[in-house]
Write a protein that holds these residues in place. Structure first.
Motif, PDB file in Angstrom:
ATOM      1  N   ALA A 313      34.041  -9.180  85.030  1.00  0.00           N
ATOM      2  CA  ALA A 313      32.691  -9.621  85.403  1.00  0.00           C
ATOM      3  C   ALA A 313      32.757 -10.975  86.092  1.00  0.00           C
ATOM      4  CB  ALA A 313      31.799  -9.684  84.164  1.00  0.00           C
ATOM      5  N   ALA A 314      33.664 -11.853  85.619  1.00  0.00           N
ATOM      6  CA  ALA A 314      33.835 -13.159  86.260  1.00  0.00           C
ATOM      7  C   ALA A 314      34.397 -13.001  87.671  1.00  0.00           C
ATOM      8  CB  ALA A 314      34.750 -14.041  85.413  1.00  0.00           C
ATOM      9  N   LEU A 315      35.334 -12.075  87.853  1.00  0.00           N
ATOM     10  CA  LEU A 315      35.870 -11.829  89.187  1.00  0.00           C
ATOM     11  C   LEU A 315      34.804 -11.232  90.103  1.00  0.00           C
ATOM     12  CD1 LEU A 315      39.408 -10.385  88.295  1.00  0.00           C
ATOM     13  CD2 LEU A 315      38.867 -12.682  89.133  1.00  0.00           C
ATOM     14  N   LYS A 316      33.927 -10.393  89.550  1.00  0.00           N
ATOM     15  CA  LYS A 316      32.843  -9.822  90.354  1.00  0.00           C
ATOM     16  C   LYS A 316      31.895 -10.921  90.830  1.00  0.00           C
ATOM     17  CE  LYS A 316      30.085  -6.521  91.919  1.00  0.00           C
ATOM     18  NZ  LYS A 316      28.912  -7.290  92.328  1.00  0.00           N
ATOM     19  N   LEU A 461      41.568 -17.392  88.139  1.00  0.00           N
ATOM     20  CA  LEU A 461      40.356 -17.273  88.948  1.00  0.00           C
ATOM     21  C   LEU A 461      39.145 -16.899  88.091  1.00  0.00           C
ATOM     22  CD1 LEU A 461      41.827 -15.402  92.044  1.00  0.00           C
ATOM     23  CD2 LEU A 461      40.858 -17.711  92.040  1.00  0.00           C
ATOM     24  N   ALA A 462      39.373 -16.060  87.085  1.00  0.00           N
ATOM     25  CA  ALA A 462      38.287 -15.665  86.187  1.00  0.00           C
ATOM     26  C   ALA A 462      37.955 -16.752  85.179  1.00  0.00           C
ATOM     27  CB  ALA A 462      38.657 -14.371  85.461  1.00  0.00           C
ATOM     28  N   GLY A 463      38.813 -17.780  85.101  1.00  0.00           N
ATOM     29  CA  GLY A 463      38.564 -18.871  84.163  1.00  0.00           C
ATOM     30  C   GLY A 463      39.092 -18.608  82.770  1.00  0.00           C
ATOM     31  N   TYR A 464      40.092 -17.730  82.640  1.00  0.00           N
ATOM     32  CA  TYR A 464      40.621 -17.352  81.324  1.00  0.00           C
ATOM     33  C   TYR A 464      42.069 -17.763  81.170  1.00  0.00           C
ATOM     34  CZ  TYR A 464      36.702 -14.540  79.642  1.00  0.00           C
ATOM     35  OH  TYR A 464      35.477 -14.141  79.172  1.00  0.00           O
TER      36      TYR A 464
END
Length: 776
Positions: A313-316, A461-464
């Motif tokens: 969802a973060a990548l989206k 990139l997703a912040g994880y």
């Protein structure tokens, strides 16, 4: 099989401190041995009635159980007389129930025979116990090959009891435990161990009577059996397991891996290759195999699929921002995605079909329970993270034992006396993969490292942050039609949003052999000011007492008390990835080299492997010195490289190409210093560097090195040989080195001051009744 005392010693090592809880015998029985069909007053009334009838039958008198009083007979002869007592208890209850109509039919029968070993389809799980409650309706289907096998009790069908004429200081993880005068009850679950204080069962016969009633009439679920698992014999007479997962049924084809599931305290991860199955027709649905993972996680932990969906969802969101015209650099990108970030990232992660919370729950102990030590003057210690009793497995033979996944679980930063609930999860994955441990082709391994760094970049990139990069969590999938290799990052249970930690007491997670050294120390080691490195079992030193870097002279030393606290960041996942490659070089050798090894070289390999990857809760001193080399403190890195060069240089064609992957440690150290030189402190007094400081170009640099290794090896078919497969005579020195390691671990048990004060909470096995409920 190891002798029983050694088995017990190995099992005791898996019990973390503070997981054993105690309460009064009656509180224990009410908690763990209550029949749901009976109220509290009905329990009391039934026990009183049974005691009265037993006295009428002269099986019990005012002095206790006359046929079980110690008078010099052997324990077998003494406790054999418990059989008619338990049978009589069952008979009396059934006569009472003719009027009450409360009880179920008998579930078990009681047998005292310490001379027979139980059957088990799992190597190493056959036991010889003094007594056992045996299910009348067996879990294991009848063998069509061996009548003798059918005549013996199966481990899965019993709840054991252990009897001793003399109370000793050893722990028998069974119940009841009896010395002829005293008895105590044990209960095992995935969340904790419960044990009652010892009591005189001659003077308090009602306690044993209540326990015997429960064990005789409790249904299979209350006895700890999982109703959603059914054993089935396949065409080869081998036991397979039918699992129910949210209305679907899967039948196992083969066992893939486990994570110390037979240990006393563990989250019991087991992984199978399965196919969807129709139990009514007895046929498979479709032709594709999938993977089933069965695991007990803390109840407050997010499921793997939920975290997976959050990452994508973060990548989206980034895809949407990119489509709206946001510059690449503002999104942490250095190039446009080929299709989209979501689609480009999918191959690097597992495709999760189902992630279901099973109905079983291992409850936390009640507030009235208190910590208990059953090991007087013992060396009981926190469980060594991921320490599977390898000595036990070695006795079974490597051909019989499936690959073992290293345990990776949270390690509380401080001792705890309470134990959280656990939930039982079953996860279905679409792809049948191989652990990175099992990859033997060096070119494939190098390409897998390229993919791993790509996957970590998508996590960034997703912040994880992943927080548990290890060979067991990096899975390699080969497309059966094209043969194309793809690494996939798995086990996302401990992945977290970078910077989401609320304090510096967040538990450690991961596999110690591959943890970033900063993470094990809980200190940032490359800061541009002087700080004392954490104490390891091997050495104490300061990484930057006199920094020799391009960053200029160090700033004034900060007051340690006011120093911001540590926070896990993206570079720590990258460091774990690099340790995977170093692990390969020390645990596998090209076939062209293995035949040339001398005994001294075997010994050196064992020493380096042990010191760099030994599983320990304390920070690894060897790895600390390894990373400290890049700051001018010693030359441990150089020593390791020189040793490996002396080995791999013997392969004139490809050996030195393999070592190029170690160059990435220098790049990592440089980047550590560049980032930590910024010393950014967040409002909550933690070191938190902005996401923009972790640039994709860094990942590309590391990938290019591994890709060069892959190109150099492509087509070479250079195969890795496990060190243990080296010729037996050459293995003697290595075996001695491993033996020395085990001795050092034993010594460390009696020197607790040398260990970090970390206690691991590895709550437990599936629900097991008052002491007899084993994981089913």
């Amino acid at each position: 099989m190891l002798p029983l005392p050694q088995q017990r010693a190995a099992l005791r090592k898996t019990i973390p401190a503070h997981t054993v809880q105690t309460a009064s015998p009656i509180a224990f029985l009410k908690r763990h041995c209550s029949l749901p069909e009976l109220s509290s007053s009905e329990h009391d009334g039934l026990v009183a009635h049974v005691i009265s009838e037993l006295k009428e039958r002269e099986l019990l008198n005012d002095s206790g159980w006359p046929d079980t009083i110690i008078d010099g007979r052997t324990e077998g002869a003494i406790f054999k007389n418990l059989e008619p007592i338990v049978a009589a208890i069952g008979d009396i209850c059934l006569l009472w129930d003719d009027e009450a109509q409360k009880l179920n039919d008998r579930t078990t029968t009681f047998e005292c025979d310490g001379s027979n070993t139980t059957n088990s389809e799992v190597p190493g799980s056959s036991f010889m116990v003094d007594a056992k409650f045996i299910l009348l309706e067996r879990c294991t289907p009848t063998s069509n090959v061996s009548d003798s096998e059918n005549d013996k009790a199966d481990t899965v069908d019993i709840s054991p009891a252990e009897f001793k004429k003399i109370v000793s200081d050893r722990a028998d993880i069974t119940i009841p435990y009896c010395s002829g005068v005293e008895m105590r009850f044990w209960h095992f679950s995935r969340s904790h161990i419960a044990v009652s204080p010892a009591f005189d069962y001659h003077q308090e016969p009602g306690l044993f009577v209540r326990f015997a009633i429960f064990m005789t009439f409790a249904d299979r679920i209350d006895l700890g059996y999982d109703p959603t698992v059914t054993r089935i014999r396949d065409a080869n007479n081998k036991i397979q397991y039918q699992f129910e997962v949210d209305g679907k049924f899967y039948l196992t084809e083969s066992f893939i891996a486990e994570s110390a599931a037979n240990d006393i305290v563990t989250r019991a991860t087991r992984v199978w290759s399965v196919r969807e199955y129709d139990p009514i027709k007895g046929t498979f649905i479709g032709s594709n195999s999938v993977v089933l993972k069965d695991v007990w996680l803390f109840s407050d932990a997010k499921g793997e699929k939920a975290i997976h969906d959050e990452i994508f969802a973060a990548l989206k969101t980034l895809d949407d921002r990119l489509a709206a015209g946001t510059p690449l650099i503002a999104l942490g990108l250095d190039d446009s995605p080929q299709v989209s970030l979501v689609e480009d990232a999918k191959p690097f992660f597992m495709d999760i079909l189902q992630d279901v919370v099973h109905a079983n729950v291992a409850p936390a102990p009640e507030s009235g329970y208190t910590p208990f030590s059953y090991f007087p003057g013992s060396k009981l210690r926190p469980a060594v993270l991921g320490k599977v009793p390898s000595s036990l497995r070695a006795e079974l033979g490597t051909n019989e034992v499936p690959p073992v996944v290293e345990e990776s679980e949270e390690i509380p930063a401080t001792p705890i006396g309470d134990h959280p609930e656990r939930t039982h999860r079953r996860i279905i994955f679409a792809h049948h993969c191989t652990q990175l441990y099992e990859v033997s082709d060096y070119a494939d391994y190098a390409l897998a490292m390229v993919h791993l760094l790509e996957g970590l970049n998508y996590l960034r990139l997703a912040g994880y942050v992943h927080r548990d990069i290890s060979p067991g969590n990096c899975l390699v999938f080969k497309d059966p039609s094209s043969g194309k290799l793809q690494l996939k990052i798995s086990d996302l249970e401990y992945a977290r949003v970078y910077g989401a930690d609320s304090s510096n007491v967040v538990p450690l997670t991961g596999t110690p052999g591959f943890m970033a050294i900063e993470y094990q120390c809980r200190e940032h080691q490359f800061l541009p000011f002087s700080r004392t490195n954490c104490v390891s079992s091997s050495a104490t030193f300061r990484l930057r007492d006199a920094p020799k870097t391009k960053l200029g002279p160090p700033v004034a030393t900060q007051n340690f008390a006011n120093t911001p606290w540590f926070r896990f960041n993206y570079l720590h996942d990258v460091e774990s990835a690099l340790w995977l490659y170093c692990w390969l070089l020390l645990h596998r050798l090209p076939e062209s080299i293995s035949d040339r090894l001398s005994a001294s070289q075997c010994d050196s390999i064992g020493r380096y492997a042990r010191e760099l990857f030994g599983i320990t809760l304390v920070p690894n001193g060897m790895r600390s010195r390894f990373m400290g080399s890049f700051l001018g403190h010693g030359d441990t890195f150089g020593a390791v490289v020189r040793f490996l060069t002396s080995l791999y240089g013997q392969d004139k064609d490809y050996g030195l190409s393999l070592l190029r992957g170690l160059d990435n440690f220098q790049q990592l150290a440089t980047y550590y210093m560049q980032v930590e030189a910024l010393t950014q402190v967040s409002s909550d007094r933690s070191f938190k560097w902005a996401d923009k400081e972790f640039h994709p170009s860094f990942y590309r640099q590391l990938q290019s090195v591994f890709y060069d290794v892959f190109i150099a090896l492509q087509g070479s078919q250079l195969q890795a040989t496990r060190i243990r497969q080296v010729a037996p005579l050459k293995r003697v020195a290595l075996a001695a080195a491993v033996s020395d390691e085990e001795e050092e671990e034993e010594e460390e048990e009696v020197r607790p001051s040398k260990r970090a004060k970390l206690q691991k909470s590895r709550p437990f096995a599936s629900r097991s009744s008052a002491g007899s409920k084993q994981p089913r």
